[in-house]
Design an enzyme around this catalytic site. Structure first.
Site, short mmCIF file in Angstrom:
data_model
loop_
_atom_site.label_atom_id
_atom_site.label_comp_id
_atom_site.label_asym_id
_atom_site.label_seq_id
_atom_site.Cartn_x
_atom_site.Cartn_y
_atom_site.Cartn_z
CD GLU A 1 -4.01 -5.76 3.62
OE1 GLU A 1 -4.85 -4.91 4.02
OE2 GLU A 1 -2.79 -5.63 3.73
CD GLU B 1 -2.96 -1.16 2.30
OE1 GLU B 1 -2.86 -0.31 3.19
OE2 GLU B 1 -3.88 -1.99 2.26
#
Ligand code: IFM
Length: 439
Positions: free
Chosen positions: A347, A163
């Site tokens: 995720e 991320e």
């Protein structure tokens, strides 16, 4: 919903969120140790100092994964365990921990997906400017090399960063995560440097471990106009640029999106020769983290945003709208607009206010959330998206960064007083779902 036979079903965690043992076996301090110790930064003054004590309980946690029938497990390596000062002297005890973890996973027939950087930068590197300093990029490549030399023969799936949006924007422009900076120019330089370091690390990984598959993990938020005015449409476009395209375009198209470049103006990053070639190194897979969408409207200044609430939608404990269609559309878009390599959902999951009862944790909403998102992933595959696996966030309740332990994302409940693990109903449902898929 019949997924392909070789589809990987797993769960994900990260080092600082579960390991604890922050002062053990030579680990150096990370920026999160320092951030947590700074008053007002993390809910309740919580920290990852103990977390789920996974550093000591990893064998029990592998057995737990095995009891759930997980086929894969995504974890991250704590850089300060390997190089306590970020570079220089290697700490063999740190590498040994991950070797024991990986060997345990393989013995349990669970495929590891290793993430090199899930936010716990060695503080020693932050003291020299962190990700804004180009020397950190070289240190990251050296760290990648050291881990790959030790584990490259056993770990097949490698992700460089988790991320970059959070590392760059949330942590350097919005100040919500370590190191807590609020400087847009710095944040955009960090975003660029991270992508360059991803390319350097890919080269290092491939040089040290030839048979691996390597990629990056990006987080995406689907952007929908929050009204029907032209300016709402434009704000959603801009939000998509800010959140999604700013990272996707350089990685897959070799340039930053022009609209965002113009909007950022004097804040744009400095790009050095060869940077864009490094950023564009071919990847074996792209990791997709997806949780929600935003209904976007323009802020007052033409730069910021306002968000509408959808009165018809369900929201999680993070105040995130449950919107599975965004996952389907994002996966298809990655395939159609970016010709993305094989995809993994690295995720996806939800925090809810779970209650532990004598009968367990009845988290019907999390189960429904997961089921709806599995369906969305399945639909995306029917529309051509090359999806190969799915990692639920998270295996365990854990340290949810600025939210401390107040938000529970696990499919397994953690009683932090006793460190007892209690599979929630969603975990038992997931176990049965995986078994059905494999039957
Ligand atoms: O807990 C985080 C994780 O570390 C990164 N992705 C989002 C999760 C939930 O907020």
């Amino acid at each position: 919903m019949r997924f392909p036979r070789d589809f990987l079903w797993g769960a994900a965690t990260s080092s600082y969120q579960i390991e604890g043992a922050v002062q053990e076996d030579g680990r150096g301090p990370s920026i999160w140790d320092i951030f947590c110790a700074t008053p007002g930064k993390v809910y309740g003054g919580h920290s990852g100092a103990i977390a789920c004590d996974h550093y000591h309980r990893y064998a029990e946690d592998i057995a737990l994964m095995q009891s759930l029938g997980l086929q894969a497990y995504r974890f991250s390596v704590a850089w300060p365990r390997i190089f306590p000062q970020g570079r220089g002297k290697l700490n063999p005890a740190g590498l040994s921990f991950y070797e024991r973890l990986v060997d345990g996973l393989l013995a349990a027939n669970i495929a590891p997906l290793l993430t090199l950087y899930h936010w716990d930068l060695p503080q020693a590197l932050q003291d020299q400017g962190g990700w804004a300093n180009r020397d950190t990029l070289m240190a990251f490549a050296d760290y990648a090399d050291a881990v790959a030399r030790r584990l490259g023969d056993r770990v097949k799936l490698w992700a460089t960063h988790n991320e970059p949006w959070c590392i760059a924007i949330l942590s350097h422009a919005l100040g919500k995560h370590a190191p807590g900076k609020t400087d847009w120019k710095l944040a955009l330089q960090v975003s660029h440097n991270l992508l360059v370091s991803h390319g350097l690390a890919l080269d290092a990984l491939r040089a040290s471990a030839s048979a691996i598959q390597a990629g990056i993990v990006l987080n995406f938020t689907w952007a929908t106009p929050g009204g029907d005015r032209q300016e709402d449409e434009e704000a959603a476009q801009r939000y998509d640029g800010f959140f999604n395209r700013w990272f996707l375009d350089p990685l897959f198209k070799g340039s930053y999106p022009q609209d965002m470049w113009d909007i950022y103006g004097a804040r744009v990053p400095r790009i050095e020769a060869d940077d864009m070639a490094l950023i564009q190194r071919p990847m074996d897979f792209l990791g997709v983290n997806y949780y929600t969408r935003e209904l976007v409207r323009p802020g007052q200044d033409g730069f910021s945003f306002r968000f509408e609430r959808n009165p018809k939608a369900e929201y999680t404990a993070m105040n995130w709208e449950v919107y599975p269609q965004g996952l389907e559309d994002m996966l298809v878009r990655l395939h159609e607009d970016y010709s993305a390599p094989p995809l993994y959902v690295t995720e996806n999951g939800a925090a809810f206010d779970d209650v532990l009862t004598p009968g367990g944790v009845r988290d019907a909403r999390r189960r429904a959330y997961l089921e709806a998102h599995f369906q969305a992933a399945y639909n995306a595959m029917q529309r051509g998206a090359p999806l190969r696996g799915y990692f639920v966030w998270s295996l365990l309740d854990n340290f949810e960064w600025a939210e401390g332990y107040a938000k529970r994302f696990g499919i397994v409940y953690v009683d932090y007083k006793t460190q007892k693990r209690i599979p929630k109903d969603s975990a038992l449902w997931y176990r049965d779902f995986i078994a059905q898929q494999r039957a």
